[in-house]
Design a protein around this motif. Structure first.
Motif, PDB file in Angstrom:
ATOM      1  N   VAL A  66      46.585  37.292  46.519  1.00 36.40           N
ATOM      2  CA  VAL A  66      46.518  37.970  45.216  1.00 36.40           C
ATOM      3  C   VAL A  66      45.535  37.242  44.309  1.00 36.40           C
ATOM      4  O   VAL A  66      44.711  37.874  43.629  1.00 36.40           O
ATOM      5  CB  VAL A  66      47.918  38.084  44.569  1.00 36.40           C
ATOM      6  N   ILE A  67      45.592  35.910  44.307  1.00 37.25           N
ATOM      7  CA  ILE A  67      44.632  35.140  43.508  1.00 37.25           C
ATOM      8  C   ILE A  67      43.216  35.413  43.990  1.00 37.25           C
ATOM      9  O   ILE A  67      42.295  35.578  43.191  1.00 37.25           O
ATOM     10  CB  ILE A  67      44.959  33.629  43.555  1.00 37.25           C
ATOM     11  N   GLN A  68      43.028  35.484  45.303  1.00 36.99           N
ATOM     12  CA  GLN A  68      41.695  35.756  45.840  1.00 36.99           C
ATOM     13  C   GLN A  68      41.195  37.126  45.404  1.00 36.99           C
ATOM     14  O   GLN A  68      40.052  37.259  44.975  1.00 36.99           O
ATOM     15  CB  GLN A  68      41.712  35.656  47.365  1.00 36.99           C
ATOM     16  N   LEU A  69      42.030  38.135  45.521  1.00 33.86           N
ATOM     17  CA  LEU A  69      41.605  39.494  45.173  1.00 33.86           C
ATOM     18  C   LEU A  69      41.377  39.648  43.670  1.00 33.86           C
ATOM     19  O   LEU A  69      40.298  40.062  43.234  1.00 33.86           O
ATOM     20  CB  LEU A  69      42.632  40.522  45.657  1.00 33.86           C
ATOM     21  N   VAL A  70      42.369  39.294  42.879  1.00 35.69           N
ATOM     22  CA  VAL A  70      42.270  39.482  41.427  1.00 35.69           C
ATOM     23  C   VAL A  70      41.281  38.490  40.818  1.00 35.69           C
ATOM     24  O   VAL A  70      40.410  38.879  40.032  1.00 35.69           O
ATOM     25  CB  VAL A  70      43.661  39.366  40.769  1.00 35.69           C
ATOM     26  N   GLY A  71      41.416  37.210  41.178  1.00 34.22           N
ATOM     27  CA  GLY A  71      40.501  36.198  40.642  1.00 34.22           C
ATOM     28  C   GLY A  71      39.069  36.458  41.053  1.00 34.22           C
ATOM     29  O   GLY A  71      38.146  36.350  40.241  1.00 34.22           O
ATOM     30  N   GLY A  72      38.863  36.821  42.318  1.00 35.16           N
ATOM     31  CA  GLY A  72      37.519  37.141  42.788  1.00 35.16           C
ATOM     32  C   GLY A  72      36.926  38.323  42.048  1.00 35.16           C
ATOM     33  O   GLY A  72      35.750  38.313  41.670  1.00 35.16           O
ATOM     34  N   ALA A  73      37.747  39.355  41.810  1.00 35.54           N
ATOM     35  CA  ALA A  73      37.269  40.533  41.075  1.00 35.54           C
ATOM     36  C   ALA A  73      36.913  40.169  39.633  1.00 35.54           C
ATOM     37  O   ALA A  73      35.895  40.630  39.101  1.00 35.54           O
ATOM     38  CB  ALA A  73      38.317  41.640  41.112  1.00 35.54           C
ATOM     39  N   LEU A  74      37.741  39.347  38.993  1.00 33.31           N
ATOM     40  CA  LEU A  74      37.450  38.941  37.611  1.00 33.31           C
ATOM     41  C   LEU A  74      36.168  38.116  37.536  1.00 33.31           C
ATOM     42  O   LEU A  74      35.347  38.311  36.635  1.00 33.31           O
ATOM     43  CB  LEU A  74      38.627  38.158  37.029  1.00 33.31           C
ATOM     44  N   VAL A  75      35.996  37.198  38.483  1.00 33.12           N
ATOM     45  CA  VAL A  75      34.762  36.392  38.509  1.00 33.12           C
ATOM     46  C   VAL A  75      33.571  37.298  38.797  1.00 33.12           C
ATOM     47  O   VAL A  75      32.517  37.182  38.160  1.00 33.12           O
ATOM     48  CB  VAL A  75      34.876  35.243  39.536  1.00 33.12           C
ATOM     49  N   LEU A  76      33.715  38.211  39.737  1.00 35.42           N
ATOM     50  CA  LEU A  76      32.651  39.166  40.064  1.00 35.42           C
ATOM     51  C   LEU A  76      32.206  39.928  38.824  1.00 35.42           C
ATOM     52  O   LEU A  76      31.019  40.061  38.550  1.00 35.42           O
ATOM     53  CB  LEU A  76      33.149  40.140  41.136  1.00 35.42           C
ATOM     54  N   LEU A  77      33.173  40.430  38.055  1.00 34.84           N
ATOM     55  CA  LEU A  77      32.864  41.210  36.857  1.00 34.84           C
ATOM     56  C   LEU A  77      32.446  40.343  35.677  1.00 34.84           C
ATOM     57  O   LEU A  77      31.861  40.831  34.717  1.00 34.84           O
ATOM     58  CB  LEU A  77      34.070  42.057  36.454  1.00 34.84           C
TER      59      LEU A  77
END
Length: 151
Positions: A65-76
């Protein structure tokens, strides 16, 4: 003898925020892909075996969950520094709790990816999102100059 740089210093300085922004985008995308693979079995699934992690399992599900959500937030580029710091800590935890006990060096214990992601996200947390981030767009909107009042 004069030293002539092939690229003007100003051009290099102007490119830095965009290079950092692209670095952040690629890192966030790759990290989010790991989370999506583990949670949904896409892109080869967890550990490349088409598997998914069991819901609510510690630490696999939470890490995913951290990978998916955190990665998406960093991506954006949204809440970048906080998201990157959490992602960095998650990967440091993964390295020391999973990989470190097998051997000292990341090359020996299979922890290169965890170590690289941990340090990469720590750098992003320290230096910020660079260009092309929603953080910057939202900050500019919040600082909009109000229209002058006419009597």
């Amino acid at each position: 003898m004069s030293s002539v740089s092939p690229v003007p210093r100003d051009a290099v300085e102007n490119i830095k925020p965009y290079a950092l922004g692209l670095f952040r985008i690629v890192t966030g995308l790759l990290f989010a892909c790991h989370g999506a693979a583990s949670l949904f079995g896409v892109l080869g699934g967890a550990m490349g075996k088409g598997l998914t992690v069991e819901t609510w399992s510690w630490p696999g599900w939470y890490a995913s969950v951290i990978q998916l959500v955190g990665g998406a937030l960093v991506l954006l580029g949204l809440g970048t520094r906080t998201a990157a710091l959490i992602c960095s800590g998650s990967m440091a935890y993964a390295y020391f709790s999973v990989h470190q006990e097998m051997a000292l060096w990341p090359i020996q214990n299979g922890g290169e990816l965890s170590a690289l992601f941990s340090w990469t996200f720590l750098v992003i947390a320290a230096v910020g999102p660079g260009a092309l981030a929603l953080d910057g767009l939202l900050a500019r909107r919040g600082r909009a100059v109000p229209a002058p009042v006419t009597a």
